[in-house]
Design a protein around this motif. Structure first.
Motif, mmCIF file in Angstrom:
data_model
loop_
_atom_site.group_PDB
_atom_site.id
_atom_site.type_symbol
_atom_site.label_atom_id
_atom_site.label_comp_id
_atom_site.label_asym_id
_atom_site.label_seq_id
_atom_site.Cartn_x
_atom_site.Cartn_y
_atom_site.Cartn_z
ATOM 1 N N THR A 189 0.835 -1.203 0.000
ATOM 2 C CA THR A 189 0.000 0.000 0.000
ATOM 3 C C THR A 189 0.866 1.248 0.000
ATOM 4 O O THR A 189 0.599 2.211 -0.737
ATOM 5 C CB THR A 189 -0.947 -0.002 1.220
ATOM 6 N N GLU A 190 1.929 1.236 0.801
ATOM 7 C CA GLU A 190 2.843 2.383 0.833
ATOM 8 C C GLU A 190 3.537 2.558 -0.519
ATOM 9 O O GLU A 190 3.665 3.675 -1.025
ATOM 10 C CB GLU A 190 3.872 2.211 1.949
ATOM 11 N N ALA A 220 1.693 16.693 -4.341
ATOM 12 C CA ALA A 220 1.895 15.269 -4.639
ATOM 13 C C ALA A 220 3.119 14.725 -3.913
ATOM 14 O O ALA A 220 3.091 13.603 -3.380
ATOM 15 C CB ALA A 220 2.031 15.059 -6.145
ATOM 16 N N ALA A 221 4.185 15.491 -3.876
ATOM 17 C CA ALA A 221 5.403 15.032 -3.202
ATOM 18 C C ALA A 221 5.178 14.916 -1.697
ATOM 19 O O ALA A 221 5.649 13.962 -1.059
ATOM 20 C CB ALA A 221 6.563 15.981 -3.504
ATOM 21 N N ARG A 222 4.465 15.859 -1.134
ATOM 22 C CA ARG A 222 4.209 15.815 0.322
ATOM 23 C C ARG A 222 3.398 14.590 0.728
ATOM 24 O O ARG A 222 3.527 14.090 1.842
ATOM 25 C CB ARG A 222 3.495 17.079 0.767
ATOM 26 N N ALA A 253 3.887 11.358 5.893
ATOM 27 C CA ALA A 253 2.943 10.345 5.429
ATOM 28 C C ALA A 253 3.373 8.930 5.790
ATOM 29 O O ALA A 253 2.646 7.983 5.519
ATOM 30 C CB ALA A 253 2.784 10.448 3.912
ATOM 31 N N GLN A 254 4.556 8.794 6.389
ATOM 32 C CA GLN A 254 5.022 7.464 6.758
ATOM 33 C C GLN A 254 4.019 6.801 7.680
ATOM 34 O O GLN A 254 3.535 7.407 8.632
ATOM 35 C CB GLN A 254 6.358 7.536 7.500
ATOM 36 N N GLN A 255 3.718 5.589 7.363
ATOM 37 C CA GLN A 255 2.795 4.841 8.205
ATOM 38 C C GLN A 255 3.537 4.353 9.447
ATOM 39 O O GLN A 255 4.740 4.121 9.405
ATOM 40 C CB GLN A 255 2.239 3.647 7.444
ATOM 41 N N THR A 274 13.671 7.406 0.717
ATOM 42 C CA THR A 274 12.649 7.733 -0.285
ATOM 43 C C THR A 274 11.680 8.774 0.267
ATOM 44 O O THR A 274 11.373 9.768 -0.407
ATOM 45 C CB THR A 274 11.914 6.458 -0.736
ATOM 46 N N HIS A 275 11.218 8.579 1.496
ATOM 47 C CA HIS A 275 10.334 9.574 2.126
ATOM 48 C C HIS A 275 11.041 10.935 2.221
ATOM 49 O O HIS A 275 10.436 11.973 1.939
ATOM 50 C CB HIS A 275 9.911 9.118 3.522
#
Length: 153
Positions: free
Chosen positions: A51-52, A78-80, A86-88, A109-110
């Motif tokens: 999903t990530e 989009a990048a944010r 946004a890391q789960q 990557t994040h």
């Protein structure tokens, strides 16, 4: 009694060190038939990671569209979506199954998504953002060339 206590301390240190090695460094891995490293996960854990990754692909697609229109606000948004905010929250048992290099690629990557958003917002230069996107996607290519996610038996 003293020798027994010291022996017990050494044994516990070795066990702790071994568990730390598996939890932090190695993870739950095995060689895959295609030459990559298989990360062995439970079905829900695999779904969480996939999903990530799909979120990354969605952000990349939106960034690409935004750059094509020179709409830097769309690029920033989009990048944010895939930045560190946004890391789960990854459950500790799952973190223990992921090898260190995989975790490092994910974190980097994040961070690269965050930097792309910041630079797009501050510089407004589509060419610069496109170069950043190319570097960011090197992480995606490296990860998919090195790892595959498998469900354990």
């Amino acid at each position: 009694m003293g020798r027994f206590c010291w022996g017990l301390v050494v044994l516990l240190l070795l066990l702790t060190g071994g568990m730390a090695y598996v939890f932090v460094w190695q993870g739950s891995v095995r060689p895959a038939a295609d030459g990559r490293t298989a990360i062995v996960l439970a079905p829900g854990e695999r779904a969480l990671i996939l999903t990530e990754m799909r979120g990354f692909v969605d952000s990349i697609q939106q960034i690409t569209e935004g750059l094509g229109r020179e709409d830097m606000e769309a690029v920033v948004q989009a990048a944010r979506k895939s930045g560190r905010a946004a890391q789960q929250q990854v459950p500790a048992p799952l973190m223990g199954k992921l090898p260190l290099a995989f975790k490092q690629l994910g974190l980097d990557t994040h961070q690269q998504f965050d930097q792309l958003a910041l630079d797009a917002e501050q510089l407004g230069d589509p060419a610069h953002s496109l170069q950043q996107l190319g570097r960011l996607m090197q992480n995606c290519v490296a990860c998919h060339a090195t790892y595959r996610l498998e469900v354990g038996e």
